[in-house]
Design a protein around this motif. Sequence first.
Motif, PDB file in Angstrom:
ATOM      1  N   ARG A 155       0.994  -1.077   0.039  1.00 53.25           N
ATOM      2  CA  ARG A 155      -0.164   0.211   0.042  1.00 53.25           C
ATOM      3  C   ARG A 155       0.896   1.142  -0.105  1.00 53.25           C
ATOM      4  O   ARG A 155       2.022   1.234   0.578  1.00 53.25           O
ATOM      5  CB  ARG A 155      -0.949   0.171   1.253  1.00 53.25           C
ATOM      6  CG  ARG A 155      -0.313   0.192   2.582  1.00 53.25           C
ATOM      7  CD  ARG A 155      -1.281  -0.071   3.714  1.00 53.25           C
ATOM      8  NE  ARG A 155      -0.454   0.150   5.036  1.00 53.25           N
ATOM      9  CZ  ARG A 155      -1.344  -0.117   6.048  1.00 53.25           C
ATOM     10  NH1 ARG A 155      -2.596  -0.532   6.173  1.00 53.25           N
ATOM     11  NH2 ARG A 155      -0.548   0.043   7.096  1.00 53.25           N
ATOM     12  N   ALA A 208       0.294   5.314   1.022  1.00 53.16           N
ATOM     13  CA  ALA A 208      -0.517   6.554   1.442  1.00 53.16           C
ATOM     14  C   ALA A 208       0.198   7.689   0.789  1.00 53.16           C
ATOM     15  O   ALA A 208       1.273   7.877   0.505  1.00 53.16           O
ATOM     16  CB  ALA A 208      -0.329   6.461   2.918  1.00 53.16           C
ATOM     17  N   GLU A 257      -5.206   5.184   9.535  1.00 56.04           N
ATOM     18  CA  GLU A 257      -3.898   4.971   8.859  1.00 56.04           C
ATOM     19  C   GLU A 257      -3.776   3.828   7.841  1.00 56.04           C
ATOM     20  O   GLU A 257      -2.700   3.627   7.483  1.00 56.04           O
ATOM     21  CB  GLU A 257      -2.825   4.918  10.118  1.00 56.04           C
ATOM     22  CG  GLU A 257      -3.180   3.652  11.059  1.00 56.04           C
ATOM     23  CD  GLU A 257      -3.705   4.311  12.366  1.00 56.04           C
ATOM     24  OE1 GLU A 257      -4.614   5.047  12.100  1.00 56.04           O
ATOM     25  OE2 GLU A 257      -3.456   3.578  13.384  1.00 56.04           O
ATOM     26  N   ASP A 258      -5.020   3.043   7.873  1.00 57.33           N
ATOM     27  CA  ASP A 258      -4.940   2.101   6.705  1.00 57.33           C
ATOM     28  C   ASP A 258      -5.204   2.701   5.479  1.00 57.33           C
ATOM     29  O   ASP A 258      -5.157   1.991   4.320  1.00 57.33           O
ATOM     30  CB  ASP A 258      -5.839   1.301   7.024  1.00 57.33           C
ATOM     31  CG  ASP A 258      -5.423   0.308   8.255  1.00 57.33           C
ATOM     32  OD1 ASP A 258      -6.502  -0.230   8.850  1.00 57.33           O
ATOM     33  OD2 ASP A 258      -4.310  -0.152   8.457  1.00 57.33           O
ATOM     34  N   THR A 259      -5.731   4.113   5.401  1.00 60.25           N
ATOM     35  CA  THR A 259      -5.942   4.884   4.027  1.00 60.25           C
ATOM     36  C   THR A 259      -4.614   4.813   3.038  1.00 60.25           C
ATOM     37  O   THR A 259      -3.743   5.366   3.580  1.00 60.25           O
ATOM     38  CB  THR A 259      -6.376   6.061   4.363  1.00 60.25           C
ATOM     39  OG1 THR A 259      -7.666   5.930   5.067  1.00 60.25           O
ATOM     40  CG2 THR A 259      -6.612   7.084   3.286  1.00 60.25           C
ATOM     41  N   ALA A 260      -4.966   4.197   2.016  1.00 60.16           N
ATOM     42  CA  ALA A 260      -3.879   4.100   1.155  1.00 60.16           C
ATOM     43  C   ALA A 260      -4.428   3.432  -0.392  1.00 60.16           C
ATOM     44  O   ALA A 260      -5.659   2.944  -0.433  1.00 60.16           O
ATOM     45  CB  ALA A 260      -2.695   3.259   1.537  1.00 60.16           C
ATOM     46  N   THR A 279     -10.117   4.181   1.469  1.00 63.50           N
ATOM     47  CA  THR A 279     -10.355   5.419   2.239  1.00 63.50           C
ATOM     48  C   THR A 279     -10.975   4.976   3.650  1.00 63.50           C
ATOM     49  O   THR A 279     -12.156   4.781   3.498  1.00 63.50           O
ATOM     50  CB  THR A 279     -11.075   6.315   1.635  1.00 63.50           C
ATOM     51  OG1 THR A 279     -10.289   6.758   0.347  1.00 63.50           O
ATOM     52  CG2 THR A 279     -11.013   7.761   2.737  1.00 63.50           C
TER      53      THR A 279
END
Length: 123
Positions: free
Chosen positions: A37, A39, A88-91, A120
């Motif tokens: 991933r 970001a 913080e997993d948004t990517a 998101t």
Amino acid sequence: VQLQASGGGLVQAGGSLRLSCAASGSTFSAYSVGWFRQAPGKEREFVAAIKRYGGATFYADSVKGRFTISRDNAKNAVYLQMNSLKLEDTAVYYCAATTLMRALSYAQNYDYWGQGTLVTVSS
């Protein structure tokens, strides 16, 4: 092999998503597959991987216990089940594949990449 990642979207923190990586053009069981991933403003990072044949799995510490990687060779697909999602997993999530025996947590060790799917996580 050609790879296509899908399943991304908008989800609230604490929610779940399942990403899929569909492969075509070759014997998929011969490939180890990883998820990475990236970001905004950050480098691409390893998320999880599953080895060919034996199916051993590996995870980044940041996702252990929350994400599960699996594969269905009959369907030429690898999945990433993501639970308890955090902001913080948004990517953008990418799947990648390799036939060689290499350390699977390094992006440079993969030969084939999908186009990415955006995840998101909102508060």
